[in-house]
Design a protein around this motif. Structure first.
Motif, PDB file in Angstrom:
ATOM      1  N   THR A 267       0.549  -6.224  -1.419  1.00  0.00           N
ATOM      2  CA  THR A 267       0.043  -5.420  -0.308  1.00  0.00           C
ATOM      3  C   THR A 267      -1.475  -5.311  -0.399  1.00  0.00           C
ATOM      4  N   PHE A 268      -2.068  -4.698   0.632  1.00  0.00           N
ATOM      5  CA  PHE A 268      -3.516  -4.491   0.602  1.00  0.00           C
ATOM      6  C   PHE A 268      -3.902  -3.611  -0.583  1.00  0.00           C
TER       7      PHE A 268
ATOM      8  N   TYR B 115      -8.669  -9.585   2.602  1.00  0.00           N
ATOM      9  CA  TYR B 115      -7.215  -9.676   2.436  1.00  0.00           C
ATOM     10  C   TYR B 115      -6.591 -10.479   3.581  1.00  0.00           C
ATOM     11  N   TYR B 116      -7.141 -10.356   4.790  1.00  0.00           N
ATOM     12  CA  TYR B 116      -6.664 -11.163   5.907  1.00  0.00           C
ATOM     13  C   TYR B 116      -6.740 -12.651   5.565  1.00  0.00           C
TER      14      TYR B 116
ATOM     15  N   GLY C  54      -4.350 -13.115   2.025  1.00  0.00           N
ATOM     16  CA  GLY C  54      -2.964 -12.701   2.059  1.00  0.00           C
ATOM     17  C   GLY C  54      -2.565 -12.137   0.704  1.00  0.00           C
TER      18      GLY C  54
ATOM     19  N   ILE D 181       0.138 -12.889   5.643  1.00  0.00           N
ATOM     20  CA  ILE D 181      -0.929 -13.117   6.608  1.00  0.00           C
ATOM     21  C   ILE D 181      -1.862 -14.247   6.173  1.00  0.00           C
TER      22      ILE D 181
ATOM     23  N   TYR E 291       0.060  -8.159   9.974  1.00  0.00           N
ATOM     24  CA  TYR E 291      -0.316  -7.391   8.787  1.00  0.00           C
ATOM     25  C   TYR E 291       0.479  -6.089   8.691  1.00  0.00           C
TER      26      TYR E 291
ATOM     27  N   GLN F  78       4.063  -6.613   7.637  1.00  0.00           N
ATOM     28  CA  GLN F  78       4.131  -6.846   6.184  1.00  0.00           C
ATOM     29  C   GLN F  78       4.067  -5.544   5.402  1.00  0.00           C
ATOM     30  N   GLU F  79       3.099  -4.710   5.751  1.00  0.00           N
ATOM     31  CA  GLU F  79       2.884  -3.468   5.022  1.00  0.00           C
ATOM     32  C   GLU F  79       4.079  -2.529   5.169  1.00  0.00           C
TER      33      GLU F  79
ATOM     34  N   TYR G  58      -6.018  -0.486   7.663  1.00  0.00           N
ATOM     35  CA  TYR G  58      -5.765  -0.668   6.240  1.00  0.00           C
ATOM     36  C   TYR G  58      -4.901   0.444   5.640  1.00  0.00           C
TER      37      TYR G  58
END
Length: 482
Positions: free
Chosen positions: A186-187, A227-228, A231, A360, A390, A393-394, A473
């Protein structure tokens, strides 16, 4: 040219480009790429492993996830830190291990023979045993039942690819196994891997205030753009962070690894599904980024079945490959509701949904978007689909297993979140222009207790507001707030 051939061509192109423009030789670049997990990849799932270890009702544990999300690495680090001795048996690397499970599935005999084979005694009361790539030995999967029943004091962890375990010919020990799902990083885990203590503190304390400073927002927004590009595939993140002294090299080595991962997935398709089916699976997978990138100015539309596979144009034609990719953990399905009422499933149709990629970074790679353009957010007005992918995913990594969106007439909301008897609309915008006509229509029709926007703006959740704005974010954080 097939997508696979294009993938290989891109890998070669990136390698040659990196060699020409970098002081590093091809050999040194390869060496840097292969330094997987050079950085300590901290994962939030580690806390779940600790809870599982301490549980009085512990069963053998199976950590599931797509290929290359870090399952084996995580379990090995867990074994090294939390046990006096860790024994790893990889059924993909060592095919001879399968022979130990052929005669019978008696745990005491199996552990004795594994000790002999590895020349290392296994203490069943104190050590950790890891069955890695367990999908390669169906009998080992079946044996988990007997380990649970006959050897409950043994701490046994297993790692396996999602599709491999599901396609296994062995009998699955239903009710005898604990499960944990591992997703791409994850971020927040990206910040942890970067050892960016300032950003991490800003991230973790952001929700303690109602308003956020512009400086704090800019810091985290810059990290999100990185992060974009990378990934959450651990090997990509590790390579990027290890090479940050040269931004060009860091981005290009990351892209090389992304292309290699995609090529590796294609090989898995043929291995587990057969030649014909694998071609259809590849066609569906490569078409998802194309459909996502066609969404201009608005949220992602429903997945279309025409022109994906030659001579096939209906849901029933593509259902098999789509379900295969979902089970493999490579794509994310978001059902579309035509009414925002409970239960949401009642207002969804099987053939109406959105599809996103599991990562991502792979999305940018499959679309061949230049890494620099992704980080600078310079890839046109279509970047909204990146934000939506994104968030999906999160949410998934945060434990929301079923994702829903809403579409009614000309209005649409990217995500719906059920909290008790309330349905919370979540609008996603990639930038700072946050006019949300659809959100207003949703509020007028369904009168939710609250509504949320996820945007490029800084945090604003002042008391008394019907609509609270959170920066993109913080997508994973709002799961606990609503």
């Amino acid at each position: 040219m097939s997508f696979r051939a294009k993938c290989l061509q891109k890998i070669c192109t990136f390698r040659k480009s990196a060699c020409k423009k970098s002081v590093f030789s091809e050999k040194n670049i390869a060496k840097k790429i292969n330094q997987q997990y050079k950085l300590l990849m901290k994962r939030k799932l580690y806390n779940d492993l600790l809870e599982w270890k301490a549980s009085m009702s512990r069963k053998p544990l199976l950590v599931k996830g797509a290929r290359q999300v870090g399952k084996s690495y995580l379990l090995k680090k867990f074994g090294e830190k939390e046990f006096p001795c860790c024994h790893v048996f990889n059924f993909e690397q060592d095919k001879k291990l399968n022979q130990i499970f052929e005669s019978d599935l008696l745990p005491h005999r199996i552990i004795t023979e594994l000790s002999i084979y590895s020349e290392k005694k296994i203490d069943i009361n104190n050590d950790l045993v890891i069955f890695d790539e367990i999908q390669e030995c169906p009998e080992a999967i079946t044996s988990l039942k007997y380990f649970y029943e006959d050897m409950p004091n043994l701490t046994l962890c297993c790692a396996g690819s999602l599709i491999g375990v599901k396609m296994s010919s062995g009998s699955f020990p239903v009710g005898k196994v604990n499960f944990l799902n591992l997703y791409p990083m994850t971020f927040e885990e990206f910040l942890m891997a970067a050892n960016d203590k300032i950003s991490l503190e800003l991230f973790n304390t952001a929700l303690t205030c109602d308003l956020q400073s512009d400086i704090a927002h800019a810091k985290l927004w810059d990290r999100l753009k990185e992060y974009y590009m990378t990934g959450g595939m651990p090997k990509v993140v590790s390579s990027y962070l290890s090479n940050r002294e040269s931004r060009f090299e860091a981005m290009n080595t990351a892209r090389i690894i992304q292309q290699e991962l995609i090529e590796g997935y294609f090989k898995d398709f043929a291995k587990h599904s057969g030649k014909i089916n694998s071609l259809h699976i590849v066609s569906v997978l490569e078409n998802i980024p194309i459909q996502l990138s066609n969404n201009i100015k608005s949220s992602v539309k429903r997945y279309r079945f025409k022109k994906v596979i030659s001579h096939k144009k209906s849901f029933s034609d593509l259902q098999g490959p789509i379900d295969w990719l979902i089970k493999a953990g490579l794509i994310i399905k978001v059902k579309i509701c035509n009414r925002a009422e409970l239960p949401l499933e009642t207002f969804c149709k099987n053939n109406i949904f959105k599809l996103f990629l599991c990562d991502i970074g792979l999305l940018g790679s499959m679309l061949d978007l230049p890494p620099k353009a992704i980080i600078s957010q310079d890839f046109g007005i279509a970047k909204g689909y990146f934000a939506e992918n994104y968030v999906a995913q999160e949410f998934l990594a945060a434990g929301i297993s079923k994702l829903h969106s809403w579409s009614e007439r000309n209005s649409e909301i990217e995500f719906l979140r059920v909290m008790g008897e309330n349905i919370i609309p979540i609008e996603v915008k990639s930038g700072t222009r946050t006019q949300a006509k659809s959100l207003g229509q949703f509020i007028n029709k369904y009168s939710p207790e609250k509504a949320i926007t996820l945007t490029g703006k800084s945090l604003n959740k002042a008391h008394g507001l019907k609509v609270n704005n959170y920066p993109l974010y913080l997508a994973s954080k709002i799961c606990d707030q609503i």
